[in-house]
Enzyme design. Structure first.
Site, mmCIF file in Angstrom:
data_model
loop_
_atom_site.group_PDB
_atom_site.id
_atom_site.type_symbol
_atom_site.label_atom_id
_atom_site.label_comp_id
_atom_site.label_asym_id
_atom_site.label_seq_id
_atom_site.Cartn_x
_atom_site.Cartn_y
_atom_site.Cartn_z
ATOM 1 N N ILE A 1 -8.787 15.848 20.578
ATOM 2 C CA ILE A 1 -8.881 15.997 18.842
ATOM 3 C C ILE A 1 -8.249 17.181 18.360
ATOM 4 O O ILE A 1 -7.905 17.294 17.060
ATOM 5 C CB ILE A 1 -10.470 16.035 18.614
ATOM 6 C CG1 ILE A 1 -10.721 15.758 17.139
ATOM 7 C CG2 ILE A 1 -11.012 17.404 18.972
ATOM 8 C CD1 ILE A 1 -12.198 15.350 17.062
ATOM 9 N N ASN B 1 -9.605 23.521 33.255
ATOM 10 C CA ASN B 1 -10.414 24.757 33.323
ATOM 11 C C ASN B 1 -11.793 24.725 33.802
ATOM 12 O O ASN B 1 -12.396 23.561 33.820
ATOM 13 C CB ASN B 1 -10.715 25.178 31.422
ATOM 14 C CG ASN B 1 -9.278 25.020 30.848
ATOM 15 O OD1 ASN B 1 -8.350 25.742 31.306
ATOM 16 N ND2 ASN B 1 -9.246 24.555 29.640
ATOM 17 N N GLN C 1 -13.580 26.476 30.097
ATOM 18 C CA GLN C 1 -14.060 25.249 29.884
ATOM 19 C C GLN C 1 -15.226 25.264 28.651
ATOM 20 O O GLN C 1 -16.032 26.138 28.858
ATOM 21 C CB GLN C 1 -14.697 24.829 31.066
ATOM 22 C CG GLN C 1 -15.359 23.526 31.225
ATOM 23 C CD GLN C 1 -15.891 23.148 32.495
ATOM 24 O OE1 GLN C 1 -15.781 23.624 33.350
ATOM 25 N NE2 GLN C 1 -16.140 21.822 32.398
ATOM 26 N N HIS D 1 -12.687 17.449 33.310
ATOM 27 C CA HIS D 1 -11.386 16.723 32.737
ATOM 28 C C HIS D 1 -10.291 17.445 33.004
ATOM 29 O O HIS D 1 -10.260 18.424 33.247
ATOM 30 C CB HIS D 1 -11.731 16.480 31.297
ATOM 31 C CG HIS D 1 -12.118 17.908 30.551
ATOM 32 N ND1 HIS D 1 -13.488 18.462 30.651
ATOM 33 C CD2 HIS D 1 -11.375 18.715 29.832
ATOM 34 C CE1 HIS D 1 -13.320 19.536 29.740
ATOM 35 N NE2 HIS D 1 -12.106 19.856 29.580
HETATM 36 P P1 AMP Z 1 -12.005 22.566 27.906
HETATM 37 O O1 AMP Z 1 -11.753 23.689 27.231
HETATM 38 O O2 AMP Z 1 -10.929 22.256 29.219
HETATM 39 O O3 AMP Z 1 -13.487 22.371 28.054
HETATM 40 O O4 AMP Z 1 -11.522 21.310 26.890
HETATM 41 C C1 AMP Z 1 -12.433 20.759 26.135
HETATM 42 C C2 AMP Z 1 -11.340 19.805 25.047
HETATM 43 O O5 AMP Z 1 -11.973 19.083 24.546
HETATM 44 C C3 AMP Z 1 -10.504 20.805 24.089
HETATM 45 O O6 AMP Z 1 -9.362 20.746 24.231
HETATM 46 C C4 AMP Z 1 -11.089 20.205 22.812
HETATM 47 O O7 AMP Z 1 -10.109 20.138 21.741
HETATM 48 C C5 AMP Z 1 -11.452 18.744 23.108
HETATM 49 N N1 AMP Z 1 -12.342 18.096 22.457
HETATM 50 C C6 AMP Z 1 -13.598 18.187 21.989
HETATM 51 N N2 AMP Z 1 -14.329 17.377 21.490
HETATM 52 C C7 AMP Z 1 -13.401 16.322 21.366
HETATM 53 C C8 AMP Z 1 -13.541 14.974 20.672
HETATM 54 N N3 AMP Z 1 -14.705 14.577 19.964
HETATM 55 N N4 AMP Z 1 -12.500 14.116 21.197
HETATM 56 C C9 AMP Z 1 -11.319 14.483 21.745
HETATM 57 N N5 AMP Z 1 -11.315 15.651 22.041
HETATM 58 C C10 AMP Z 1 -12.175 16.735 22.125
#
Ligand code: AMP
Ligand code: ZN
Length: 106
Positions: A30, A84, A91, A97
Site C-alpha cells: 500500500i 524484516n 517489522q 512476509h
Molecule cells: P514490514 O515493515 O516488513 O512489517 O512491512 C509491512 C508492509 O506492509 C509495509 O511495507 C506496509 O506498507 C505494508 N502494508 C501495511 N498495510 C497494508 C495494506 N493494507 N495493504 C498492503 N500493504 C500494507
C-alpha cells in the site's frame, strides 16, 4: 487474533492481488518503496522468521520460488527480496512476509 495479513488472506480487507494459491498470497504494498513493491505472504500465520519451526523449511523455500515466479512473469531483470524481523529489524506487521522490490527506489 487481530492480524491484518490474516484478514487480507481471508478477504476481509481489500488488496491489489498479484498472486494467489492454496499456500501463498501476494499483493501490492500500500506504501510502495519502489516502482514494484509486492508482499508475498504465507497463508499460514507465522509471526516472523524468529518464530519459524523446522517444519516450515519447505514453506520458506516455496516462498522464495513464488518470488522468482512473480519476477519472471513481470520480466524483472533484477530485484531485491527483504524480510524484516522484529521491531528493531523494521517489522511492523507481525505476519511473516517477503518484500519483492524492483525498479529504482523512491
Ligand atoms: P514490514 O515493515 O516488513 O512489517 O512491512 C509491512 C508492509 O506492509 C509495509 O511495507 C506496509 O506498507 C505494508 N502494508 C501495511 N498495510 C497494508 C495494506 N493494507 N495493504 C498492503 N500493504 C500494507
Ligand atoms: Zn496473520
Amino acid at each position: 487474533m487481530d492480524c491484518l495479513f490474516c484478514k487480507i488472506i481471508n478477504k476481509e480487507a481489500p488488496v491489489d492481488i498479484v498472486y494467489d494459491d492454496d499456500k501463498f498470497l501476494a499483493f501490492n504494498d500500500i506504501n510502495p518503496k519502489a516502482p514494484i513493491h509486492i508482499l508475498i505472504v504465507p497463508k499460514k500465520h507465522i509471526s516472523s522468521v524468529d518464530h519459524l519451526e523446522i517444519g516450515d523449511k519447505e514453506l520458506m523455500g516455496e516462498l522464495i520460488l513464488i518470488a522468482q515466479k512473480i519476477a519472471r512473469e513481470k520480466k524483472l531483470k533484477g530485484y531485491k527480496l527483504i524480510i524484516n524481523v522484529g521491531r528493531e529489524g523494521g517489522q511492523i506487521i507481525d505476519h511473516l512476509h517477503l518484500h519483492l522490490l524492483a525498479g529504482k527506489p523512491k
